[in-house]
Design a protein around this motif. Structure first.
Motif, PDB file in Angstrom:
ATOM      1  N   ARG A 163     -10.014   4.526  -5.104  1.00  0.00           N
ATOM      2  CA  ARG A 163     -10.704   5.485  -4.237  1.00  0.00           C
ATOM      3  C   ARG A 163     -10.188   5.400  -2.803  1.00  0.00           C
ATOM      4  O   ARG A 163     -10.048   6.422  -2.127  1.00  0.00           O
TER       5      ARG A 163
ATOM      6  N   GLU B  74     -21.009   2.286 -10.506  1.00  0.00           N
ATOM      7  CA  GLU B  74     -20.136   1.623 -11.474  1.00  0.00           C
ATOM      8  C   GLU B  74     -20.482   0.141 -11.586  1.00  0.00           C
ATOM      9  O   GLU B  74     -20.479  -0.439 -12.677  1.00  0.00           O
TER      10      GLU B  74
ATOM     11  N   THR C  66     -19.069   3.652  -6.369  1.00  0.00           N
ATOM     12  CA  THR C  66     -18.748   2.248  -6.633  1.00  0.00           C
ATOM     13  C   THR C  66     -19.999   1.460  -6.972  1.00  0.00           C
ATOM     14  O   THR C  66     -19.996   0.628  -7.897  1.00  0.00           O
TER      15      THR C  66
ATOM     16  N   ARG D 103     -11.877  -5.624 -12.253  1.00  0.00           N
ATOM     17  CA  ARG D 103     -11.918  -4.219 -12.685  1.00  0.00           C
ATOM     18  C   ARG D 103     -12.596  -3.333 -11.635  1.00  0.00           C
ATOM     19  O   ARG D 103     -12.111  -2.248 -11.301  1.00  0.00           O
TER      20      ARG D 103
ATOM     21  N   SER E 123     -10.974  -0.278  -9.183  1.00  0.00           N
ATOM     22  CA  SER E 123     -11.554   1.060  -9.114  1.00  0.00           C
ATOM     23  C   SER E 123     -11.820   1.467  -7.668  1.00  0.00           C
ATOM     24  O   SER E 123     -11.528   2.590  -7.258  1.00  0.00           O
TER      25      SER E 123
END
Length: 487
Positions: free
Chosen positions: A271, A216, A213, A263, A267
């Motif tokens: 997870r 990202e 994370t 966004r 994500s």
């Protein structure tokens, strides 16, 4: 010459820890002002160390530390403590003379009379300086309220767990404030909140779902996006804003910031839904067998449920009882018990004296009765050392007077104040070379790994009774929305 107002309130509250955290706990650790605060933390791996580095790199800028307070995580704050901090800070802010305001907050403070104390701080500070750029750095375990987006101009969070980038988090916020003061930036904040509460075991930054994370989020910092900070939340803070969130600071464009935050939050949610943050741990006896079966060298056996950095009381007896019953002949060190009475008794008896004392279960019997131990007083100290790091490198620590008691092959460290045993300086103070023991038993979790993972043959965690116990569903949450999903 631009001038920054600085204030700090760093506290993580465990709603299920017995007792309250008072001003005394802050005074024992950090409650400082002005140049004293900068002098104390200059050159350290802390937020105020990051402030000092910013000022050195920008000689045309000055700062005033109005009030800087921190305490170890613990039970809810006593009523009146946060309002007193706010009153002092906002009175100075209303006198003007500043170009920007920087706050160092943990983000998971809770008080006996306010489950969302950090939100109250942000509201009070914003009301006192409505026209100044306001930025804040947070622990990534903050329980972030969505309203913070409308109160802050910019923000950032730690990007490592264990937290070894506190100074860098401050530096990111100060850089954005500098851009705002100089007219180069018009930062705005957006927050996306997830309706979940998750454990922090798999939030480490070296690998796993939280590391992915962070990567990202870092990749999203392009164009107008100045900062993208994931938050995991603090599971034992009973607040309406518990749980994960994404905070994004962008230049000018709040809609762009919100799109990135949404966004990234989606994500992370995927997870979580895939079960990648779920945890199961063995009981103390099984975990002890696993640790002792590890390859040669020193193995660690950790008790996360009584970890002081999760609000633990350093007083639960289950793991000590297991070690003394099952491995009394194994060279081991138990770190630690918070027990001022036993320290005082050891000091009165003197080095080499033999004591019989009840250990653990001093504050409450809800996690088990005390363990009666007969031990020799092996070492006495003044409890002061400086962190070697990497976490909070260079910061001073004061445990109050301490004692090392030896019961068979097991040494038990007992302290007057409750400060986590996560730094090599803690053990060096007590004359302990971890390389010479088979087992280090510690009331700790992730932060212990920063300085010790490369020194140990194994790290084994176990599930014991304690204020930060594994089973969240057994806890009497009152403020977390009932519809939110618990692990």
């Amino acid at each position: 010459m631009p001038r920054i107002a600085v204030a700090r309130f760093w506290f993580e509250g465990n709603s299920f820890t017995p007792g309250q955290t008072t001003l005394a706990e802050f005074a024992a650790r950090e409650w400082v002002r002005g140049e004293e605060a900068l002098a104390r933390y200059r050159g350290t791996g802390t937020e105020l160390g990051g402030l000092a580095a910013f000022l050195e790199a920008n000689p045309g800028w000055t700062a005033e530390v109005i009030l800087s307070g921190s305490a170890q995580p613990g039970g809810p704050l006593a009523p009146g403590l946060v309002p007193a901090w706010c009153e002092e800070v906002t009175a100075r802010l209303r006198n003007r003379g500043f170009d920007a305001v920087y706050l160092s907050l943990h983000g998971a403070a809770c008080a006996a009379d306010d489950p969302a104390a950090d939100l109250g701080i942000l509201r009070a500070v914003r009301a006192a300086c409505p026209d100044l750029p306001l930025g804040a750095s947070f622990d990534m375990h903050a329980n972030l309220p969505p309203e913070a987006a409308s109160l802050l101009d910019c923000a950032s969070a730690y990007r490592t767990h264990p937290h070894v980038d506190m100074a860098e988090a401050a530096g990111r916020v100060l850089a954005m404030l500098k851009g705002a003061v100089e007219g180069r930036l018009a930062p705005v904040v957006a927050i996306a909140k997830l309706p979940r509460v998750i454990h922090s075991f798999h939030m480490r930054s070296e690998a796993g779902p939280m590391a992915e994370t962070w990567a990202e989020a870092a990749a999203a910092e392009t164009g107008q996006v100045l900062d993208a900070s994931p938050f995991g939340g603090f599971a034992w803070g009973d607040t309406p804003f518990a749980g994960p969130a994404m905070l994004v600071t962008a230049d000018h464009d709040r809609a762009a910031a919100q799109a990135v935050a949404d966004r990234l939050a989606a994500s992370l949610d995927a997870r979580i839904a895939a079960g990648r943050f779920r945890v199961s741990l063995p009981g103390p006896e099984e975990a002890l067998r696993t640790a002792l079966a590890a390859p040669g060298g020193t193995a660690a056996l950790l008790d996360p449920a009584d970890n002081p950095l999760s609000g633990g009381i350093a007083d639960t007896p289950a793991l000590l009882r297991t070690v003394l019953a099952r491995a009394a002949d194994v060279p081991a060190v138990f770190a630690f018990l918070h027990d001022p009475g036993t320290v005082a008794a050891a000091r009165e008896a003197g080095l080499g004296a033999r004591l019989t004392r009840p250990l653990g279960g001093r504050l409450t019997a809800m996690f088990g009765p005390p363990v009666t131990v007969t031990a020799d007083v092996e070492r006495l100290t003044d409890g002061r050392f400086v962190n070697q790091g990497p976490m909070e490198r260079g910061a001073p620590v004061d445990l109050g007077p301490t004692a090392v008691l030896r019961a068979g092959a097991v040494r038990v460290i007992v302290t007057t104040r409750r400060e986590a045993a996560i730094d090599p300086g803690f053990f060096a103070l007590h004359g302990i070379d971890l390389g010479s023991v088979r087992l280090v038993v510690n009331k700790a979790k992730n932060h212990f790994r920063a300085a010790f993972s490369h020194r140990l043959s194994a790290i084994v965690e176990c599930d014991c009774p304690g204020p930060a116990a594994l089973d969240l569903r057994a806890l009497p949450f009152r403020h977390v929305p009932a519809a939110w999903r618990l692990p």
